[in-house]
Design an enzyme around this catalytic site. Structure first.
Site, PDB file in Angstrom:
ATOM      1  N   TYR A 142       0.810  -1.211   0.000  1.00  0.00           N
ATOM      2  CA  TYR A 142       0.000   0.000   0.000  1.00  0.00           C
ATOM      3  C   TYR A 142       0.848   1.267   0.000  1.00  0.00           C
ATOM      4  O   TYR A 142       0.363   2.351  -0.354  1.00  0.00           O
ATOM      5  CB  TYR A 142      -0.928   0.024   1.213  1.00  0.00           C
ATOM      6  CG  TYR A 142      -2.018  -1.025   1.198  1.00  0.00           C
ATOM      7  CD1 TYR A 142      -2.350  -1.710   0.032  1.00  0.00           C
ATOM      8  CD2 TYR A 142      -2.715  -1.338   2.344  1.00  0.00           C
ATOM      9  CE1 TYR A 142      -3.336  -2.672   0.016  1.00  0.00           C
ATOM     10  CE2 TYR A 142      -3.719  -2.298   2.346  1.00  0.00           C
ATOM     11  CZ  TYR A 142      -4.022  -2.967   1.177  1.00  0.00           C
ATOM     12  OH  TYR A 142      -5.009  -3.922   1.171  1.00  0.00           O
ATOM     13  N   LYS A 189       3.849 -15.231   2.800  1.00  0.00           N
ATOM     14  CA  LYS A 189       3.832 -16.036   1.569  1.00  0.00           C
ATOM     15  C   LYS A 189       5.284 -16.342   1.201  1.00  0.00           C
ATOM     16  O   LYS A 189       5.759 -16.066   0.089  1.00  0.00           O
ATOM     17  CB  LYS A 189       3.103 -15.284   0.447  1.00  0.00           C
ATOM     18  CG  LYS A 189       2.806 -16.125  -0.792  1.00  0.00           C
ATOM     19  CD  LYS A 189       1.877 -17.298  -0.523  1.00  0.00           C
ATOM     20  CE  LYS A 189       1.575 -18.038  -1.838  1.00  0.00           C
ATOM     21  NZ  LYS A 189       0.851 -19.306  -1.589  1.00  0.00           N
ATOM     22  N   ASP A 245      -5.189  -6.798   6.094  1.00  0.00           N
ATOM     23  CA  ASP A 245      -6.400  -6.136   5.619  1.00  0.00           C
ATOM     24  C   ASP A 245      -7.438  -7.180   5.213  1.00  0.00           C
ATOM     25  O   ASP A 245      -8.613  -7.104   5.586  1.00  0.00           O
ATOM     26  CB  ASP A 245      -6.043  -5.232   4.433  1.00  0.00           C
ATOM     27  CG  ASP A 245      -7.170  -4.295   4.051  1.00  0.00           C
ATOM     28  OD1 ASP A 245      -8.211  -4.279   4.741  1.00  0.00           O
ATOM     29  OD2 ASP A 245      -7.013  -3.559   3.059  1.00  0.00           O
ATOM     30  N   ASP A 249     -10.910  -8.919   7.702  1.00  0.00           N
ATOM     31  CA  ASP A 249     -12.297  -8.901   7.234  1.00  0.00           C
ATOM     32  C   ASP A 249     -12.885 -10.309   7.258  1.00  0.00           C
ATOM     33  O   ASP A 249     -14.070 -10.491   7.573  1.00  0.00           O
ATOM     34  CB  ASP A 249     -12.368  -8.321   5.818  1.00  0.00           C
ATOM     35  CG  ASP A 249     -12.372  -6.802   5.810  1.00  0.00           C
ATOM     36  OD1 ASP A 249     -12.083  -6.208   6.865  1.00  0.00           O
ATOM     37  OD2 ASP A 249     -12.633  -6.213   4.749  1.00  0.00           O
TER      38      ASP A 249
END
Length: 356
Positions: A142, A189, A245, A249
């Protein structure tokens, strides 16, 4: 004691839920002899409409001068056609960066009274969910280099982390785990991404300073599966900006509703930014359907982390627990119940009645 709180009501349902949280804080102030001074500032779409930019300098200055910041939500279809650097969400990224808020703390708990609202199988939900996610907040993809080719046919966003950035979020997670069940799951990852390999190695090095805490590494795709297969295994999760992020959720949904989950964004000082993890929900703005609980619980986190008011924070959390246990619901957590859902104001009223 007097505390100054910068208010960023934002867009959509933001003003409604922030005002609900302010009512709760005012009640806490009356009961426990504190004074909360609220100073509103513009950020997001409302700031674009008023000033032409998503994060005016006045807002930055006001947030840095305050003792803490309470945020509603930003964004909406009205501003979707703007270029990326002019969108409301740019204001959110900007204030996090300006305040040096590198740690985003997102607790997710399945309330026993809402177990039936979880989409998980009953036997999985019965094991309980009580985790807290530590999401790195001002690094990664981001905030990395981005752009498009001259012909507009290629675009790129860069995932980049330094050892320093990883160390500071890892320390925060391990310190929290010491106060909980003493387990940290680091999600990355590392089988594909070089940035994740640095992440994993750095977290492992930090873990050596916390021999009483168990470290587990998990790939993000497996973590997404485990969140629905066996969420009770998680205690403290630490992960990158984008993975956090997405996974937070997911965590909100397995616990019943995104309208229930608060968050705290903190850095090296006691000043922080507190907000629900959900968005601005412009489709229900002004209808009374907004769930104020996530924002009210964010205010409780503010009392705990910014002001060290643990008793007051617990008073809010226990009031929310009581209201939910008594069967009161907003529309998003109504489930199969045939009862009339409470409005945002009515739910806030019930919580206020139960603050001891």
């Amino acid at each position: 004691m007097t505390y100054t709180i910068a208010l960023l009501r934002g867009d959509g349902i933001g003003p409604e839920i922030v005002d609900a949280a302010c009512r709760v804080l005012e009640t806490i102030g009356e009961r426990y002899d504190h004074t909360f001074v609220f100073k509103p500032y513009l950020m997001g779409g409302c700031a674009i409409d008023a000033t032409g930019v998503p994060l005016p300098q006045e807002t930055v200055d006001g947030c840095l001068a305050a003792d803490s910041v309470l945020l509603g939500a930003v964004g909406g279809p009205k501003w979707d056609s703007l270029p990326g650097h002019q969108r409301p969400e740019k204001g959110l990224l900007g204030i996090r960066s300006a305040m040096g808020l590198y740690t985003n703390i997102r607790p997710a708990r399945l309330y026993p009274s809402l177990a039936a609202e979880s989409p998980l199988r009953a036997d999985i939900a019965a094991k309980g969910i009580d985790l807290v996610m530590f999401r790195e907040l001002i690094g990664g993809i981001y905030f990395g280099k981005r752009g498009r080719s001259e012909d507009g046919l290629t675009a790129y966003d860069t995932e980049e982390y330094s050892v320093y950035e990883i160390e500071r979020i890892a320390h925060a997670a391990f310190k929290a785990a010491r106060l909980r069940r003493k387990k940290v799951t680091s999600i990355d990852k590392a089988n594909v991404l070089e940035s994740s390999r640095l992440w994993r190695a750095t977290v492992a090095k930090v873990a050596e300073e916390y021999p009483d805490v168990t470290l587990e590494n998990m790939l993000v795709d497996n973590a997404a599966m485990q969140m629905v297969k066996n969420p009770s295994q998680f205690d403290v999760i630490v992960t990158s900006n984008i993975f956090g992020d997405i996974l937070s959720d997911e965590a909100s949904q397995v616990t019943g509703s995104i309208g229930l989950l608060p968050s705290a964004s903190v850095g090296d000082s006691t000043r922080g930014l507190y907000e629900p993890i959900h968005g601005s929900a412009p489709d229900i703005a002004g209808t009374g359907k907004a769930n104020p609980i996530a924002t009210i619980l964010s205010a409780a986190m503010m009392l705990r982390y910014a002001f060290s008011l643990e008793t007051e924070a617990k008073a809010i959390e226990q009031a929310v627990d009581a209201v939910l246990a008594e069967g009161y619901r907003t529309a998003d957590i109504l489930g199969a119940s045939t009862a009339m859902p409470l409005t945002c104001t009515e739910m806030t009223d019930r919580i206020l009645e139960r603050i001891g």
